[in-house]
Design an enzyme around this catalytic site. Structure first.
Site, short mmCIF file in Angstrom:
data_model
loop_
_atom_site.label_atom_id
_atom_site.label_comp_id
_atom_site.label_asym_id
_atom_site.label_seq_id
_atom_site.Cartn_x
_atom_site.Cartn_y
_atom_site.Cartn_z
N GLU A 160 93.87 28.31 1.05
CA GLU A 160 93.05 28.98 1.93
C GLU A 160 91.95 29.88 1.30
O GLU A 160 90.76 29.73 1.53
CB GLU A 160 93.40 29.62 3.26
CG GLU A 160 94.49 28.28 4.05
CD GLU A 160 93.38 27.22 4.80
OE1 GLU A 160 92.25 27.41 4.70
OE2 GLU A 160 94.14 26.36 4.94
N CYS A 171 82.06 14.98 10.93
CA CYS A 171 81.18 15.68 11.58
C CYS A 171 80.59 16.72 10.80
O CYS A 171 80.60 18.12 10.99
CB CYS A 171 81.77 16.22 12.80
SG CYS A 171 80.53 17.12 13.93
N CYS A 181 78.82 9.71 12.82
CA CYS A 181 79.32 9.44 14.32
C CYS A 181 79.85 8.07 14.33
O CYS A 181 80.77 7.92 15.12
CB CYS A 181 77.96 9.44 15.11
SG CYS A 181 77.46 11.49 15.08
N CYS A 229 83.72 8.31 13.83
CA CYS A 229 84.27 9.49 14.31
C CYS A 229 85.19 9.06 15.60
O CYS A 229 84.72 8.23 16.45
CB CYS A 229 83.20 10.42 15.14
SG CYS A 229 84.05 11.77 15.69
N CYS A 274 82.47 12.55 22.81
CA CYS A 274 81.79 13.63 22.15
C CYS A 274 80.36 13.95 23.09
O CYS A 274 79.56 13.22 23.31
CB CYS A 274 81.08 13.34 20.83
SG CYS A 274 79.98 14.39 20.13
#
Length: 300
Positions: A45, A201, A208, A211, A217
C-alpha cells in the site's frame, strides 16, 4: 438532494455483480487473496501510493525477499533501503518505511498493529494505509478511501464526477454508510470497488461497456456529466522538475560502487548548477543523502 438511504440502497444492489466480477477478473497480485501477511499488505500500500500496482510488483517482490519482516527492514541501512527503492518515485517513502519498521519492532514486538490508532501513529502511515491494512489483512469493517474508490462511489452511487481534492466529511460518511455490515463482505467491497476504479472506471476513459455496474450506475444514467473534469492545475512536464533532477542524483549514487560521488561527478548529471545545488540540499534535508566537507555526496 439525494438522501443517504438512497445511496445505501444503490450500493446494496451493486454488491453481488461487484463480487462476481471481482472473483472472475481481479488481478492476481501476491499481496492479495491472503497470500501475504499484514507487513506485506502495508508494504504494497505504501509503494502503490501514486504508483500503478503493475510497476510496484517487481519492487515489492524484491523488498519482501530482502526484508520479509519489519525486523529485517529495521536492521537494514539507509543506503540499502534507498538503493532497493530504485526508481519508484518519492524516495522519502523508503526511509519512512524503514522508520515504520523500526517503530513496529520497538513498540509492537515486530508485529504490525491491529488497531487504527496504533497504525496511524506509525511513521509514514496515514488514514488510507491504516484502513487498507485493517480491511485487507485483518478483515475489519472499515471504509478504505483512495482515489479509485472515491471515483467509483461518486460516479456509480452518487451520479456525479469526482473532482479530487481532500476527502470531505460527506464523502467519508457516505463511504461508511454504504459499506456492507458483514465484515467479509465489507472487505470484498473495498477490494472490488478499488479494482474497478483502477481498471474499468478510470478517470478519463472509463470502459463502461465492460463495467459490472453498468445497469446500476447513476453516473451513466445521468449521461456522464462533467466526465474527466478535474479541479487541478494543468499537468507539468516531469522533465526538468526538481523531482526529476533529484531522481538523477539518486540514480547516479545507486549506480556507483560505493554510493559516493565527488561534486564534479554529480555535476555531470545536470547542467543547471543552481537547480542542482538546490536539489542536493533538499535531498540532504530529507535524509536521503549525506554531504561531506569536500562537497562530495553519498547515500546515508
Amino acid at each position: 438532494m439525494t438522501d443517504q438511504r438512497t445511496y445505501v440502497n444503490r450500493a446494496e444492489e451493486m454488491y453481488e455483480p461487484l463480487a462476481s466480477w471481482w472473483h472472475e477478473s481481479a488481478r492476481d497480485f501476491p499481496w492479495r487473496f491472503g497470500k501475504t501477511d499484514a507487513w506485506g499488505v502495508l508494504l504494497s500500500e505504501v509503494m502503490s501510493q501514486q504508483t500503478p500496482m503493475t510497476r510496484v510488483l517487481p519492487y515489492w517482490l524484491n523488498w519482501m525477499e530482502l526484508w520479509p519482516t519489519p525486523a529485517d527492514l529495521a536492521a537494514a541501512s539507509a543506503a540499502e533501503v534507498i538503493t532497493a527503492w530504485g526508481t519508484l518515485g518519492y524516495p522519502r517513502r523508503a526511509l519512512r518505511l524503514r522508520e515504520c519498521a523500526q517503530a513496529i519492532v520497538s513498540e509492537h514486538d515486530g508485529v504490525v498493529p491491529h488497531t487504527y490508532e496504533q497504525l496511524v501513529a506509525l511513521p509514514g502511515i496515514g488514514d488510507y494505509t491504516a484502513s487498507a491494512v485493517l480491511s485487507f489483512s485483518y478483515h475489519e469493517r472499515i471504509p478504505v478511501i483512495d482515489t479509485n474508490i472515491r471515483r467509483v462511489i461518486s460516479r456509480a452511487v452518487k451520479g456525479e464526477e469526482s473532482f479530487g481534492g481532500s476527502v470531505s466529511a460527506n464523502e467519508r460518511r457516505i463511504a461508511t454508510d454504504i459499506l456492507p455490515k458483514n465484515q467479509e463482505d465489507s472487505v470484498l467491497w473495498n477490494q472490488s470497488v478499488m479494482e474497478l476504479g483502477a481498471t474499468i472506471c478510470t478517470a478519463k476513459n472509463p470502459q463502461c461497456d465492460a463495467c459490472p455496474l453498468r445497469s446500476q450506475c447513476a453516473f451513466a444514467a445521468a449521461g456522464w456529466p462533467d466526465l474527466g473534469v478535474k479541479r487541478t492545475r494543468p499537468k507539468q512536464s516531469f522533465y526538468g522538475t526538481n523531482r526529476y533532477v533529484r531522481g538523477l542524483i539518486l540514480k547516479a549514487l545507486r549506480a556507483h560502487n560505493n554510493h559516493h560521488l565527488t561534486y564534479d561527478a554529480v555535476s555531470s548529471v545536470w547542467d543547471d548548477s543552481v537547480q542542482l545545488d538546490a536539489c542536493i540540499a533538499s535531498l540532504d534535508d530529507d535524509g536521503l543523502i549525506v554531504i561531506h566537507d569536500d562537497h562530495s555526496i553519498a547515500l546515508p
